[in-house]
Write a protein that holds these residues in place. Sequence first.
Motif, mmCIF file in Angstrom:
data_model
loop_
_atom_site.group_PDB
_atom_site.id
_atom_site.type_symbol
_atom_site.label_atom_id
_atom_site.label_comp_id
_atom_site.label_asym_id
_atom_site.label_seq_id
_atom_site.Cartn_x
_atom_site.Cartn_y
_atom_site.Cartn_z
ATOM 1 N N ASN A 139 0.396 -0.927 0.441
ATOM 2 C CA ASN A 139 -0.046 -0.113 0.112
ATOM 3 C C ASN A 139 0.997 1.525 0.084
ATOM 4 O O ASN A 139 0.092 2.239 -0.182
ATOM 5 N N LEU A 140 2.154 0.822 0.320
ATOM 6 C CA LEU A 140 2.992 2.876 -0.231
ATOM 7 C C LEU A 140 3.812 2.438 -1.844
ATOM 8 O O LEU A 140 4.192 0.818 -2.337
ATOM 9 N N PRO A 141 3.461 3.362 -2.664
ATOM 10 C CA PRO A 141 4.729 3.486 -3.367
ATOM 11 C C PRO A 141 6.107 3.078 -3.340
ATOM 12 O O PRO A 141 6.721 3.716 -2.521
ATOM 13 N N THR A 142 5.787 2.611 -4.627
ATOM 14 C CA THR A 142 7.275 2.361 -4.625
ATOM 15 C C THR A 142 7.738 3.545 -6.141
ATOM 16 O O THR A 142 7.455 3.637 -6.770
ATOM 17 N N PRO A 180 12.887 11.200 -8.438
ATOM 18 C CA PRO A 180 13.529 11.199 -7.557
ATOM 19 C C PRO A 180 13.407 10.842 -6.796
ATOM 20 O O PRO A 180 12.463 11.934 -6.048
ATOM 21 N N TYR A 181 13.283 9.412 -5.640
ATOM 22 C CA TYR A 181 12.359 9.805 -4.591
ATOM 23 C C TYR A 181 13.118 10.663 -3.648
ATOM 24 O O TYR A 181 14.555 10.788 -3.640
ATOM 25 N N ALA A 191 6.980 10.101 0.785
ATOM 26 C CA ALA A 191 6.750 8.302 0.982
ATOM 27 C C ALA A 191 5.559 8.444 0.819
ATOM 28 O O ALA A 191 4.700 6.919 0.286
ATOM 29 N N ASP A 192 4.227 9.148 1.484
ATOM 30 C CA ASP A 192 2.741 8.940 0.751
ATOM 31 C C ASP A 192 2.211 9.324 -0.337
ATOM 32 O O ASP A 192 0.864 9.634 -0.665
ATOM 33 N N LYS A 193 3.068 9.953 -0.933
ATOM 34 C CA LYS A 193 2.998 11.232 -2.621
ATOM 35 C C LYS A 193 2.603 10.088 -3.729
ATOM 36 O O LYS A 193 3.370 8.877 -3.972
ATOM 37 N N VAL A 209 6.543 3.405 7.846
ATOM 38 C CA VAL A 209 8.300 3.260 7.197
ATOM 39 C C VAL A 209 8.540 4.408 7.250
ATOM 40 O O VAL A 209 7.925 5.473 8.329
ATOM 41 N N ASN A 210 10.079 4.468 8.119
ATOM 42 C CA ASN A 210 10.322 5.919 8.609
ATOM 43 C C ASN A 210 10.423 6.757 7.357
ATOM 44 O O ASN A 210 11.185 6.522 6.522
ATOM 45 N N ARG A 211 10.370 7.903 7.868
ATOM 46 C CA ARG A 211 10.705 8.763 7.146
ATOM 47 C C ARG A 211 11.331 10.122 6.972
ATOM 48 O O ARG A 211 12.008 10.185 7.901
#
Length: 352
Positions: free
Chosen positions: A218-221, A284-285, A290-292, A350-352
């Motif tokens: 459920n979290l985007p890669t 790039p991430y 993480a939630d975007k 996750v850790n942000r």
Amino acid sequence: MTAPHRAIPLITASLVVTLLSSSPAGAFGGPGSDVRGGANDSGELSASASQSRIKVTQTSGPTGGKQGTVASTDVNWKPPPCWYEPVFTPEQLKNFSENDGNGDAGLRDGWYGSELWTDHFRDEKDANTIFTKPATVKGYKNYNLGKKGYFWRGVAPNVTGLDDTSLCSRLMFWQDAGEIPDVPAAPTPETLADYAYDKVKVPETEVELKPTARSTVNLPTWVWLDKGTFKDVKVRAELPGTGLWAETTAKPVALHLEPGTEDAEVFPASGDCAINDDGSIGTPYTKGAADKTPPCGIRYLRATDGAPYQLSASVTWQITWEGSDGSDGDLPDGTFEITQDMNVREIQSVNR
């Protein structure tokens, strides 16, 4: 042949059927068929009609590293099955005929024994052929020594794949220097561009992922490639002795993602991530994103159970060509695919 004591070529109709149905491409040359005759891509000499003299060299684009060839997106497109090429100068034919004489005098005519060659190309004896029209071909005097030009022959990289046995089957013939024969299947710049299609080598590059090979349900890669990773690849195909050339260019235009499972979403929904003008793909991430929703990426909806998902990333290459006579055109887009493992875990934060 006009001489009563010998027939050229020495191939009976029943033997021809055997050759066409069971021999691999190039087998018609017989012993020594890969050591003399026309030059192939590497510059070595060959007496086999399955060896082309077309030289293909990369003139721009990435070099080194892992590379591969593209697959055509048009399943109905095929390169020409055969064409004619210059094979021998008079001096080369004299040396070949009188010192070996085992090889292909035509695409469908394997001649074994030097006398077959010297009778027709040195001593002016006519040849009785099976596939060539007219069936009787006038011989040459002393290999045309003193004349400027080449003896031409049909060439087919895959001889056994020819459906029409009459294609490019004319017995080796003379053409003055600076001239392209006025025959069906004469080479053109487009012929060279088509031949070079599967000689284009594109880079094999794994995409950047965040999270990396271990994702979270459920979290985007995020998926991206840094700028300059993909650049145009250009190759030049030349046919020596003709002045013909073509430059074929492969330009990367899109990256397509397949998550390897139906329990996933891709971004954008089509799975096609455009390649930006600077050669980058996606964005790039960055920490806190993480939630975007990424411009290029995947969201897995179910965790893997033992075996990882197979994430497929295929780059589409737009392929065009231009030729020595000012002609140009498009070839079918090509794709190059890589696959990498994706493990997905069932953790909601996750850790942000």
